[in-house]
Design a protein around this motif. Sequence first.
Motif, PDB file in Angstrom:
ATOM      1  N   ASN A 225       0.806  -1.231   0.000  1.00 14.08           N
ATOM      2  CA  ASN A 225       0.000   0.000   0.000  1.00 14.08           C
ATOM      3  C   ASN A 225       0.833   1.273   0.000  1.00 14.08           C
ATOM      4  OD1 ASN A 225      -2.442  -1.303  -0.264  1.00 14.08           O
ATOM      5  ND2 ASN A 225      -2.848  -1.379   1.936  1.00 14.08           N
TER       6      ASN A 225
ATOM      7  N   ASP B  18       1.683   2.245  -3.484  1.00 13.50           N
ATOM      8  CA  ASP B  18       0.550   2.414  -4.405  1.00 13.50           C
ATOM      9  C   ASP B  18       0.301   1.152  -5.230  1.00 13.50           C
ATOM     10  OD1 ASP B  18       0.082   5.140  -3.630  1.00 13.50           O
ATOM     11  OD2 ASP B  18       1.812   5.713  -4.859  1.00 13.50           O
TER      12      ASP B  18
ATOM     13  N   HIS C  61      -4.851  -1.572  -4.630  1.00 13.32           N
ATOM     14  CA  HIS C  61      -4.464  -1.538  -3.227  1.00 13.32           C
ATOM     15  C   HIS C  61      -4.773  -2.892  -2.607  1.00 13.32           C
ATOM     16  CE1 HIS C  61      -8.755  -0.254  -3.032  1.00 13.32           C
ATOM     17  NE2 HIS C  61      -8.774  -1.021  -1.953  1.00 13.32           N
TER      18      HIS C  61
END
Length: 489
Positions: free
Chosen positions: A73, A76, A98
């Motif tokens: 995460n 990205d 995600h």
Amino acid sequence: MNRLSASALSVGTAAWPRYRPEEHRAGIVHLGLGNFARAHLLAYTDEVLARRGGDWRIIGVSLRGTSVAEALNPQDGRYTLITRGQETHAQVIGTLKHVIAGTRMASCALAAMTRPACRIVSITVTEKGYGITSEGALDRTHPAVAADLESPAVPGGVIGLIVAALAARRAAGLPAFTVLSCDNLSHNGQKLRRAVLEFAAATQQDALAGWIAANATFPSTMVDRITPASTRETLGAAQALTGHEDLAAVETEPFHQWVIEDTFAAGRPEWELAGALFVADVAPYEQMKLRMLNGAHSMLAYSGQLSGKAYVRDVMADPAHAALVRRHLKAAAATVRGLALDLDVYAAALAERFVNPSIAHATAQIAMDGTQKLPQRIAAPACEALEAGTPVRPFAFALASWVAYLARRDACGAPIRVDDPRADALRNAVAGAKDIAALLPALSALCPDVLPPVLLNGEFGASLAQLVEAIDSEGMAAVIAREAMRDWE
């Protein structure tokens, strides 16, 4: 050094996405975002997005812990896929939007799965992650299944999540999605469909079960790409190749294969652009791969662990051991039916893949979860070979290696831990047997799908017992050397 992310500058020799990931919506929710999914499904989809576009980015769901989400995460969803063959190549994958994980996993996953844009729910959770018996029935004793049957509104397991999401879509007037298993389960689509329908019926949702049966699809698949666990060296290589820190890098081999039953409820990416093969019947391809590649892998994993070989490439560097791998491939090929392929060529290609010195595929990793893997990889072809009168000794050696692996002891004589869903029961069976003659029927009673009673009788049973005794008394290295010299046909 900066982390890999959507804003990272393209530096280094790695290839970067040939499209703008943020311009594409997510159309797939993937359960179980391990290394294999990132080297296979996500890589195929990345190629399709680059060549054709479409709203097919992927939302990942981590069912076990938060480490994958914590790595991906902040980046990205970007990560480096390193392909190691005669040359090393790297590409930054942009498919992943995600990752959902943690205490709110169930509610967030259900929200993602019930979005109108979600058209496929794909899965890689290994054989033990589903809660399905070897016959394909719902395993109500599986911890996740049992918990979700008690609280179906807040599911935490694969089948519970799928049923809850489909129930919510039905209630909202949304179409069903496709459920796409990408694990090494024989007839994976059929078995998953049966288990989902049984779960729905078990939670007093007969109307839902009928709606799922009529509207959702569960294609069977065969997947193949050797993908070892990532190491510090993997992360270091990713940093060198991209110029950015990457805590989610994956390495894999050049070869990849995906055979898919072409039955999708709500459209699909054009995965054929990346090399996927869409067919009416996956079963022959699945049988070929499970019995040849996966079966040989299991054999060499247990015998490799018992002969001090940490990696598949180490097994293949031993001429005697490599000969046993090729022997197993030939015996397994004799049980494969229904394919107009040259299985000798396939076997030779598999052996070459196993040799690859750039891939550190650990035998300990392959040896996990034997009770889930061996029924379709070893036991089924062994029984068929026995009935057909084709060579069976390679299968006896593979099963003997597993039994001897279970009975290992450390330097102090204590049992060595086995990584298997039935580890405690296996350990008790080994501890309660006074000798090999008692151990084999005890294991057969516990795991009849791994050691069917028919394999304890006659010539096969005698060979199995003799091999286990020899491994125990002489050591695996000596047995490998002798078996390699044996005229087994």
